[in-house]
Design a protein around this motif. Structure first.
Motif, PDB file in Angstrom:
ATOM      1  N   ILE A 565       0.898  -1.123  -0.030  1.00 24.49           N
ATOM      2  CA  ILE A 565       0.061   0.070   0.095  1.00 24.49           C
ATOM      3  C   ILE A 565       0.813   1.092   0.008  1.00 24.49           C
ATOM      4  O   ILE A 565       2.006   1.550   0.749  1.00 24.49           O
ATOM      5  CB  ILE A 565      -0.785   0.168   1.238  1.00 24.49           C
ATOM      6  N   SER A 566       0.447   2.251  -0.643  1.00 23.42           N
ATOM      7  CA  SER A 566       1.108   3.770  -0.564  1.00 23.42           C
ATOM      8  C   SER A 566       0.042   4.461  -0.173  1.00 23.42           C
ATOM      9  O   SER A 566      -0.947   4.465  -0.485  1.00 23.42           O
ATOM     10  CB  SER A 566       1.484   4.257  -1.939  1.00 23.42           C
ATOM     11  N   LEU A 567       0.512   5.192   0.956  1.00 23.31           N
ATOM     12  CA  LEU A 567      -0.502   6.138   1.643  1.00 23.31           C
ATOM     13  C   LEU A 567      -0.373   7.598   1.130  1.00 23.31           C
ATOM     14  O   LEU A 567      -0.991   8.506   1.606  1.00 23.31           O
ATOM     15  CB  LEU A 567      -0.405   6.167   3.043  1.00 23.31           C
ATOM     16  N   GLN A 568       0.411   7.650   0.182  1.00 19.77           N
ATOM     17  CA  GLN A 568       0.926   9.241  -0.213  1.00 19.77           C
ATOM     18  C   GLN A 568      -0.398  10.050  -0.953  1.00 19.77           C
ATOM     19  O   GLN A 568      -0.588  11.214  -0.607  1.00 19.77           O
ATOM     20  CB  GLN A 568       1.993   9.150  -1.193  1.00 19.77           C
ATOM     21  N   PRO A 569      -1.010   9.269  -1.781  1.00 16.29           N
ATOM     22  CA  PRO A 569      -2.150   9.957  -2.675  1.00 16.29           C
ATOM     23  C   PRO A 569      -3.117  10.737  -1.873  1.00 16.29           C
ATOM     24  O   PRO A 569      -3.674   9.953  -1.035  1.00 16.29           O
ATOM     25  CB  PRO A 569      -2.539   9.137  -3.737  1.00 16.29           C
ATOM     26  N   MET A 721      -8.492  11.084   0.716  1.00 12.77           N
ATOM     27  CA  MET A 721      -7.414  10.215   0.778  1.00 12.77           C
ATOM     28  C   MET A 721      -7.671   9.022  -0.185  1.00 12.77           C
ATOM     29  O   MET A 721      -8.665   8.363  -0.038  1.00 12.77           O
ATOM     30  CB  MET A 721      -6.965   9.686   2.049  1.00 12.77           C
ATOM     31  N   GLY A 722      -6.638   9.029  -1.215  1.00 14.73           N
ATOM     32  CA  GLY A 722      -6.738   7.888  -2.119  1.00 14.73           C
ATOM     33  C   GLY A 722      -5.546   6.933  -2.302  1.00 14.73           C
ATOM     34  O   GLY A 722      -4.997   6.724  -3.231  1.00 14.73           O
ATOM     35  N   TYR A 757       3.259  11.175   3.257  1.00 13.89           N
ATOM     36  CA  TYR A 757       2.066  10.499   3.634  1.00 13.89           C
ATOM     37  C   TYR A 757       0.732  11.234   3.390  1.00 13.89           C
ATOM     38  O   TYR A 757      -0.157  10.848   4.085  1.00 13.89           O
ATOM     39  CB  TYR A 757       2.324   9.646   4.886  1.00 13.89           C
ATOM     40  N   GLY A 758       0.771  11.972   2.395  1.00 17.23           N
ATOM     41  CA  GLY A 758      -0.217  12.814   2.032  1.00 17.23           C
ATOM     42  C   GLY A 758      -1.066  13.547   3.126  1.00 17.23           C
ATOM     43  O   GLY A 758      -0.097  14.265   3.909  1.00 17.23           O
TER      44      GLY A 758
END
Length: 963
Positions: A565-569, A721-722, A757-758
């Motif tokens: 998982i990436s939590l940045q977008p 958050m996406g 992390y956005g």
């Protein structure tokens, strides 16, 4: 007597039934009304067996007190040091009246994007005031209603300048080397797929040697230098280069505006206006430009229009620019702004007023000047002779010792290359803080006297005289009248009362999943251990955050079936973009640079083709059949035709039509056979969690709308958050950050949001939701979401045609009501029904998407049987009114539908010139006598608003007359 144990009492999953609307008994009765013995039988008949999954390996549900205690433990692992790191993120003071009554108020944070303006006049007025604030401070002619973050705003400025620059068709974009590093990284990422060449360096030299369509400047620069950019913009314009300026909003209270210095675009962040740092967000960026560019401006613009009675009314202007309409021809893929945070920043400005804001800015600058003078006495002269609040020092081999002393004193400095340190002061800095900084640098208690330096400093030594600005801004009475807490409190309540949010009624928007945002989930957002952390704070100070984020990633991996998982977008659109970039990077790593074709079903969300275009892909449309399913034969044909160039397919599941398509596994296999990847849009994940996992049935990547399925509130149109979930083969290509790299990833990876992390500070909401529900609760929520949608479809099917169903005759988590035959028979449109629902106290369903002439309804699992029935009763009553029009009992041109919504002023007026009664207009069902929402305006004239685009605050008299 029944027997039970203490274990049974202590582990009763109370929260599950607090989150899920219908009781277990009601669920059974609803399923039986649909012809099933119980809920599980409905699910078995609705969700294809081929995609069903085993139970999720998540812990059981926890009690609310347990979750709060655990979050407290995580929060305490964070260290809230005094931050002087700057780089666009500063500590600030959130006025308590704004924190409690906006940030912590569901009347503000549970509202939806204001697509239905009649029930959104409160937040529209606040966002219009935001635009006025930005226009005033930047000196520009037009501003939008916020962007996702400063980095994204800079990237959008680049693409806008390329679109509007008709004189210079170069593909080169110049970026000043003193821009914030995370901004440069986001711009580079955006530029690469669009074949834009980014040159980073000294703009003075580059402008003289390079033909470029645009340039980006930072004002003040990231290291604090304040430069008069007027000559630079003049030189750029002479060469046919347009100029964007990233400007610090607090500095603009004292510095000449970008507009006055010749900028074509001004952008930046409003975080300093009372919005906590929150480890990177959410914060509202701003974007302002020339009026000539209004048709190309990304994001949302709030405009002034009139209602059907000619009274002033606000709306989102130029809605046809939205991605759902323009698709791959959209100017941007932005679908989420940061409305809630923009509103907070606006109220901060209104509460302080222009003089109060100027006082804050002057104090920051004065302390910076005193600090600079003291540092000079300590033989640490600043590198930058001009400044607003940021100073950079060359300390050489003393750097490490100073940093260690700072950390021991609870201070974070900005560590730069070449033995340099940066210090950025802010609103919270005190005299004692300045003394502490001197001691950290000198290693001694023998430091200067603040009082002596203060008396010796004349004027504003860090600001060049020609750049010093008078208070020529915020003259509108809205910025003058609300400086007392009493008046501020009442004004915010006045605006809140105009709108429909989830604390007032169900919001049945299809594809938008407006579910409960539980108070327990929201509590940690404002805790200082989460809110007060700089996104580039040292890793050993953010252990609590890191632990929470790691646990959330594990939870989401289990829920989706992916490997990473990436939590940045920080928006669903950003998640789409990040996922597509990961696919492209994967193909490129295998030498398949030619794979740039993206197949997209004709039913897809509009952001899908917009994101694909932004990623540099070519969109090829795949048709759908008469039942709304992807036409697999057409897919085979186009996958074969583009086999060598196929990058991916973007498909929403369940479909945008609200159906579980039986052929999803075959679809994945077809694309994989031709070397493509499968992107499953996560917008409808609320119909899958616990029942099916995209990562298990064949997908390679999905974005997850945490502001839909996982309970982050919509905030009146943002935050969102996406994050994206990916298979193991795509994991190496997830986004990172050049300042604070994401562990396990290359620091040089793509960067889609400014912070690693956005919008990290709202991630505890989703963590708490999953912990409260546990695996069984999440699965139950999905089942009830499907039940509630099918119950509504069942109750309405004899009154309205249901457009699409699956092979079992059931819908997924949403259903589409077909108004087209009703319109043909009666002349009543889907808009008439949507506006009449306001009279019944409801936000309308999603109108004319994905099929024109329809209404798409998604109830979610959180709505009670009482509320579902109330909504169905309203639509059935409206169908009766339509029948009366068809029968001639109501006039075709003068009836409660075409005149809706009716305001209190309509009903209370001395005259009533309609053939139907006031009672029928205002109280069509008896339940409204107990509680009635009154729309503040009549139906808004969209055409008038677009033809007469006006995006600033009108004269205050118009507000006072309305009030």
């Amino acid at each position: 007597m029944s027997r039970f144990s203490l274990f049974d009492l202590e582990h009763h999953a109370e929260f599950i039934q607090r989150h899920i609307g219908p009781s277990v008994k009601q669920q059974d009765s609803m399923a039986q009304a649909l012809g099933y013995p119980g809920l599980d039988a409905l699910i078995d008949d609705t969700v294809p067996a081929a995609i069903r999954r085993e139970a999720m390996a998540l812990p059981g549900p926890q009690r609310e007190t347990e979750v709060i205690a655990r979050l407290r433990t995580l929060a305490e692992q964070n260290v809230v040091n005094k931050s002087y790191i700057g780089t666009g993120y500063y500590d600030t003071i959130t006025p308590p009246v704004i924190q409690r009554n906006v940030l912590e108020n569901p009347g503000w944070y549970t509202a939806y994007t204001p697509y239905q303006p009649e029930i959104s006049q409160g937040r529209l007025e606040a966002l219009l005031t935001f635009q006025q604030m930005i226009m005033d401070l930047t000196g520009m002619e037009l501003a939008n209603a916020s962007m996702l973050d400063e980095g994204t705003a800079a990237a959008e400025a680049m693409t806008l300048l390329q679109r509007v620059n008709k004189k210079n068709r170069s593909a080169v974009f110049i970026v000043a080397e003193d821009c914030h590093p995370q901004t440069i990284a986001v711009v580079k990422t955006r530029a690469l797929p669009l074949d834009i060449e980014v040159l980073v360096g000294d703009p003075e030299q580059l402008l003289g040697a390079t033909e470029a369509f645009g340039a980006l400047l930072q004002y003040p620069g990231t290291n604090g230098h304040v430069q008069n950019i007027a000559k630079l913009t003049e030189k750029a314009h002479a060469a046919g280069t347009l100029v964007a300026v990233a400007a610090d909003l607090m500095a603009l209270l004292m510095l000449q505006s970008p507009g006055a210095l010749g900028a074509d675009v001004a952008l930046g962040n409003t975080q300093r206006f009372g919005v906590p740092m929150g480890f990177g967000g959410p914060h509202a960026a701003y974007f302002a430009t020339r009026d000539d560019y209004k048709r190309s401006t990304p994001g949302r613009i709030i405009g002034v229009s009139i209602d059907r009675r000619g009274n002033q009314a606000l709306r989102m202007a130029m809605q046809t620019r939205e991605q759902h309409i323009r698709r791959e021809k959209a100017t941007s893929n932005i679908c989420t702004a940061q409305a809630l945070l923009a509103i907070m920043a606006t109220f901060y400005a209104m509460y302080h007023g222009p003089e109060g804001l100027r006082r804050i800015a002057r104090r920051i600058h004065r302390l910076t000047a005193i600090f600079a003078a003291g540092m000079d006495e300590l033989s640490f002269p600043p590198e930058n002779a001009s400044y607003f609040d940021t100073l950079t020092f060359a300390v050489g081999d003393q750097q490490d010792a100073i940093v260690q002393r700072a950390l021991a004193a609870g201070i974070n400095l900005r560590v730069l290359d070449g033995g340099r340190l940066g210090v950025s002061l802010d609103e919270t800095t005190t005299r004692e803080d300045v003394v502490a900084l001197w001691r950290v640098f000198s290693g001694s208690d023998a430091v200067a006297s603040i009082e002596q330096l203060d008396s010796a400093i004349d004027g504003h030594p860090g600001i060049p005289a020609e750049l010093l600005r008078e208070v020529d801004y915020l003259s509108h009475p809205l910025f003058q009248d609300y400086h007392s807490e009493t008046e501020m409190l009442r004004y915010m309540r006045y605006l809140e009362d105009k709108d429909i949010a989830l604390n007032r009624a169900m919001i049945p928007l299809g594809s938008c999943t407006m579910k409960l945002n539980a108070t327990t989930e929201m509590l940690p957002v404002t805790w200082p251990e989460f809110a007060g952390i700089h996104p580039f704070a040292p890793a050993d100070q953010t252990r609590g955050y890191q632990q929470l984020l790691q646990e959330l990633e594990t939870m989401l991996v289990e829920a989706t079936g992916y490997d990473a998982i990436s939590l940045q977008p920080n928006a669903g659109s950003q998640g789409e973009y990040a996922g597509l970039l990961a696919i492209l990077r994967y193909h490129q790593s295998r030498g398949d640079q030619q794979r740039t074709i993206c197949l997209i079903p004709s039913s897809a969300h509009g952001t899908n083709p917009a994101s694909a275009a932004l990623a540099g892909m070519k969109v090829v449309i795949v048709e759908c059949d008469d039942k709304g399913n992807v036409d697999l034969q057409d897919l085979r044909l186009k996958a074969q035709r583009h086999s060598d160039e196929l990058a991916c397919i973007m498909v929403t599941y369940p479909s945008t039509h609200g159906v579980f398509e039986e052929g999803i596994i075959e679809l994945c296999e077809i694309v994989h056979q031709h070397g493509g990847q499968v992107y499953v849009d996560g917008a409808n994940l609320n119909a899958l969690v616990g029942l099916a996992a995209p990562g298990k049935f064949g997908a390679d990547v999905s974005h997850l709308n945490l502001h839909k399925t996982f309970c982050i509130p919509h905030g009146g149109g943002g935050p969102g958050m996406g994050p994206i979930g990916v298979g193991a083969h795509l994991a190496p290509f997830l986004p990172s950050n050049p300042v604070s790299p994401v562990p396990g990833l290359d620091a040089g990876n793509d960067v889609v949001s400014a912070a690693p992390y956005g919008s990290a500070s709202i991630l505890p909401i989703s963590w708490a939701y999953i912990a409260l529900m546990g695996g069984e609760g999440l699965t139950e929520a999905t089942k009830v979401a499907i039940l509630n949608a099918n119950y509504i479809a069942h109750r309405l099917k004899d009154h309205y045609p249901i457009l699409y169903t699956g092979t079992s005759g059931r819908v997924a988590h949403e259903c589409i009501i077909d108004v087209r035959p009703i319109k043909e028979a009666s002349g009543i449109t889907e808009e008439d029904i949507a506006k009449r629902l306001i009279d019944y106290g409801f936000h309308a369903p999603t109108m004319s998407f994905p099929v024109p002439g329809t209404l798409m309804v998604e109830p979610t699992e959180s709505e009670s049987l009482f509320e579902l029935d109330r909504f169905c009763d309203a639509l059935i009553a409206i169908r009766g009114e339509i029948a009366a029009v068809q029968a001639g009992e109501l006039d075709a041109a003068d009836n409660p539908l075409v005149n809706a919504p009716h305001t209190l002023a309509d009903v209370a007026a001395d005259s009533w010139d309609h053939a139907y009664s006031r009672e029928r207009a205002a109280y069509p069902v008896d339940s409204l006598r107990r509680y009635k929402y009154w729309a503040p305006v009549n139906r808004v004239d969209n055409v008038y608003g677009d033809r007469n685009l006006y995006c600033a605050c009108p004269a205050i008299d118009s507000y006072r007359e309305e009030a």
